[in-house]
Design a protein around this motif. Structure first.
Motif, PDB file in Angstrom:
ATOM      1  N   TRP A 117       0.858  -1.168   0.000  1.00 54.06           N
ATOM      2  CA  TRP A 117       0.000   0.000   0.000  1.00 54.06           C
ATOM      3  C   TRP A 117       0.906   1.234   0.000  1.00 54.06           C
ATOM      4  O   TRP A 117       1.772   1.369   0.858  1.00 54.06           O
ATOM      5  N   LEU A 172      -2.122   4.588   3.073  1.00 55.16           N
ATOM      6  CA  LEU A 172      -3.252   3.998   3.786  1.00 55.16           C
ATOM      7  C   LEU A 172      -3.776   5.064   4.745  1.00 55.16           C
ATOM      8  O   LEU A 172      -3.100   5.417   5.712  1.00 55.16           O
ATOM      9  N   TYR A 180      -1.412  -1.251  -4.257  1.00 56.15           N
ATOM     10  CA  TYR A 180      -2.552  -0.372  -4.040  1.00 56.15           C
ATOM     11  C   TYR A 180      -2.007   1.043  -3.845  1.00 56.15           C
ATOM     12  O   TYR A 180      -1.429   1.338  -2.799  1.00 56.15           O
ATOM     13  N   ALA A 185      -5.424   3.522  -0.288  1.00 56.75           N
ATOM     14  CA  ALA A 185      -6.523   2.785   0.338  1.00 56.75           C
ATOM     15  C   ALA A 185      -7.147   3.677   1.400  1.00 56.75           C
ATOM     16  O   ALA A 185      -6.442   4.268   2.226  1.00 56.75           O
ATOM     17  N   ALA A 203      -9.051  -2.213  -3.471  1.00 56.77           N
ATOM     18  CA  ALA A 203      -8.249  -1.607  -2.403  1.00 56.77           C
ATOM     19  C   ALA A 203      -9.135  -1.198  -1.240  1.00 56.77           C
ATOM     20  O   ALA A 203      -8.777  -1.341  -0.067  1.00 56.77           O
ATOM     21  N   LYS A 239      -8.818  -3.041   2.398  1.00 54.27           N
ATOM     22  CA  LYS A 239      -8.548  -2.229   3.587  1.00 54.27           C
ATOM     23  C   LYS A 239      -9.415  -2.706   4.755  1.00 54.27           C
ATOM     24  O   LYS A 239      -8.975  -2.785   5.902  1.00 54.27           O
TER      25      LYS A 239
END
Length: 475
Positions: free
Chosen positions: A302, A305, A325, A328, A372, A376
Motif C-alpha cells: 500500500w 493507507l 494499491y 486505500a 483496495a 482495507k
C-alpha cells in the motif's frame, strides 16, 4: 552601573574566565590500569582533556565537570554488565573517539553506554557502543549533540519484545543527531517531549520495532536519513510541525510493517522522500493538514493507507510507481486532496490523455480502487489481488465511474513521472502557475494543442464517420 553596563561587564568576565580555563587546560594520558581512568577524571579541572590509552578501562566512569574524555586507538571502556558505563552530570562535557561495551540490563535504571542527566550542551562524537541496553540515554539535557557514532544493541531484528533504545531522549530539546548508524535496539531513536530535534544523515536499521519513534515532539526535522528493515521505519505520534525531507524509507516489510507511520500528527511537510519496498509506505490516522509533495512511492504493498479520521491533507507532485494499491481509504467522501489545484501526481496505473501537451492529463484519475477499498476492510482478501475477478472489477470501474468506492480523485494527474519533480530542478510547472503555465514564464495557453494528437484523433473520427456512411449506403 546601569543594566547595560552590568551586562557588558558580565560578558567580559565570562570571556576572561573562558580564556583562563582554556589557557590552563591540561591533557592527561591514562594507561589501562585498574582505577587509573576514574582517578584521572576525578583530578581533572574544567577544560582538561583526559585521554584513555590503548586497552581495557573499567567502568563505570562519571564526568561531573566540563572535561573532554577521549580514547586513543584501541581504548575500550567496559562496564562489566552493571549499570551505565559512562555517566555525565556536567554541562558541556565531551566524549570522543571511544569504544564502550558491557552496560547493565535494567530498563528501570536506563543502563546505557552513555547516560546524561540534567546537563546541557554535551557533545558525543565518534562513539562506538556494543553489547549495551541503551546506547545514549539523556534526561533533561538541552542541546545534546551525537555525531558520527556507531551504536549496536542486543535486540534481534523485528523482535518487538526487545528492550532498550539506541538514542533515547526525554525532555531534552534542540538536540542534533547526525551521521550515526544505529542497529539492533527496540527503537533506534526514541524521542519523548524532545522538541526541535534535528535528525540528519543517520542509518537506522534492523531494530526490534521502530527506526525512529517520537511521542509529543514538536517542530523536529528529519533529513537525509535511511530507515530500513524495521517494523516501522519511522513512527511519529502526537507530534506536529514536522519537516521530513530527503529520507529513504526502504525494505520495511512484514505482517504490519510501515515505512512511515503518522498518528495524531498535523501541519507537517513531507518532501523529496523515497518510499520503496514497504508493506505500507505511509499510514495516517487522525493526522491533518499535512503536505506530502515530490516523493517517490515505488513497489510498496500500500503506498498510502489513510483513515477517515484524517482531513485537510494535500498530496501532490508525487510519483506512484508499481504499487499494489496506490491509495486505500475507509471513506467515500473526504476533504483530503490529491492535487494542489495546478497539478496532481503521476500514477503508473493511469492511462492519461493530454491533448494540449501541458504535462497534465485532461481526465481526472481515481487512485482508490474498489478492491483496495475492500481489502482495507478485510486484509485477507489481498491474496486475490492479481486474480481475473479483480482485473474484471478494475475494468468495470473505468467504464462505469459510478462503481468507484470513493469520490476522491486526482483532478490534474501528471502524464510522466519526471514532471513531478521539474519544479525542484527549476523547470516545468511552477508553484504559483495556473494549469498549463510553465515555470519559465513562457505561458503555455490552455488553447494550445498537440496538433499531431489532434490530427490522429481527427483521423479516427473521420474513419468512423466514413464507416457509418458506407454501412448505411450498403443497407
Amino acid at each position: 552601573m546601569n543594566v547595560a553596563g552590568r551586562a557588558v561587564a558580565t560578558a567580559a568576565l565570562a570571556a576572561m574566565a573562558s580564556a583562563w580555563t582554556h589557557a590552563d587546560a591540561a591533557t592527561v594520558t591514562v594507561p589501562a590500569r585498574p582505577g587509573a581512568a576514574a582517578a584521572a577524571i576525578a583530578a581533572a579541572a574544567p577544560g582538561d582533556v583526559v585521554v584513555l590509552g590503548r586497552g581495557r578501562h573499567a567502568g563505570p566512569l562519571r564526568l561531573d565537570r566540563a572535561i573532554t574524555l577521549r580514547g586513543a586507538p584501541g581504548a575500550v571502556v567496559h562496564g562489566g554488565g552493571h549499570g551505565s558505563v559512562i555517566e555525565i552530570a556536567a554541562p558541556r562535557a565531551r566524549v570522543e573517539d571511544l569504544e564502550i561495551r558491557g552496560s547493565g540490563n535494567r530498563v528501570i535504571t536506563g543502563d546505557a553506554a552513555v547516560k546524561i542527566l540534567g546537563s546541557a550542551g554535551v557533545v558525543l562524537r565518534r562513539i562506538v557502543a556494543r553489547d549495551v541496553l541503551y546506547g545514549i540515554y539523556a534526561e533533561r539535557s538541552e542541546s545534546l549533540s551525537v555525531e558520527d557514532s556507531r551504536l549496536r544493541g542486543r535486540v534481534r531484528p523485528l523482535d518487538e519484545a526487545g528492550s532498550g533504545n539506541g538514542i533515547h531522549l526525554w525532555y531534552s530539546h534542540d538536540a542534533l543527531l547526525r551521521g550515526n548508524t544505529v542497529e539492533r535496539f527496540a527503537d533506534g531513536v526514541y524521542l519523548s517531549f524532545a522538541h526541535r530535534t534535528h535528525v540528519a544523515g543517520n542509518e537506522l536499521r534492523d531494530q526490534g520495532r521502530y527506526g525512529l519513534h517520537t511521542m509529543y515532539c514538536q517542530e523536529s526535522r528529519l533529513e537525509r536519513n535511511r530507515f530500513t528493515r524495521n517494523v516501522a521505519g519511522c513512527a511519529i505520534m502526537f507530534s506536529n510541525g514536522l519537516r521530513v525531507e530527503g529520507n529513504d524509507f526502504v525494505h520495511n516489510r512484514g505482517p504490519r510493517t510501515y515505512g512511515l507511520l503518522l498518528r495524531d500528527c498535523s501541519a507537517g511537510t513531507f518532501t523529496g522522500n523515497t518510499f520503496a519496498d514497504n508493506t505500507i509506505a505511509v499510514f495516517m490516522d487522525n493526522s491533518n493538514r499535512n503536505r506530502i509533495r515530490e516523493n517517490l512511492f515505488q513497489d510498496n504493498g500500500w503506498a498510502l493507507l489513510v483513515f477517515s479520521s484524517c482531513a485537510g491533507n494535500e498530496t501532490a507532485r508525487n510519483v506512484f510507481l508499481n504499487n499494489d494499491y496506490p491509495v486505500a481509504l475507509d471513506m467515500r467522501r473526504s476533504d483530503n486532496r490529491f492535487d494542489d489545484g495546478a497539478v496532481g501526481n503521476f500514477w503508473s496505473e493511469n492511462a492519461p490523455y493530454d491533448l494540449n501537451a501541458d504535462g497534465v492529463s485532461d481526465v481526472p484519475y481515481s487512485p482508490v480502487s474498489a478492491f483496495a477499498f475492500l481489502s482495507k476492510q478485510y486484509p485477507d482478501l489481498s491474496v486475490l489481488a492479481k486474480s481475473p475477478a479483480v482485473a474484471a472489477i478494475t475494468v468495470a470501474e473505468r467504464v462505469f465511474p459510478a462503481l468507484r468506492p470513493s469520490e476522491i480523485v486526482d483532478n490534474r494527474p501528471l502524464v510522466s513521472p519526471g514532471s513531478a519533480w521539474q519544479e525542484r530542478r527549476g523547470v516545468g510547472v511552477s508553484r504559483n502557475a495556473e494549469p498549463g503555465a510553465s515555470a519559465g514564464g513562457h505561458g503555455t495557453d490552455e488553447s494550445r494543442v498537440d496538433w499531431a494528437a489532434a490530427a490522429w484523433f481527427g483521423g479516427l473520427l473521420a474513419a468512423g464517420a466514413a464507416g457509418l456512411v458506407l454501412a448505411r449506403g450498403r443497407a
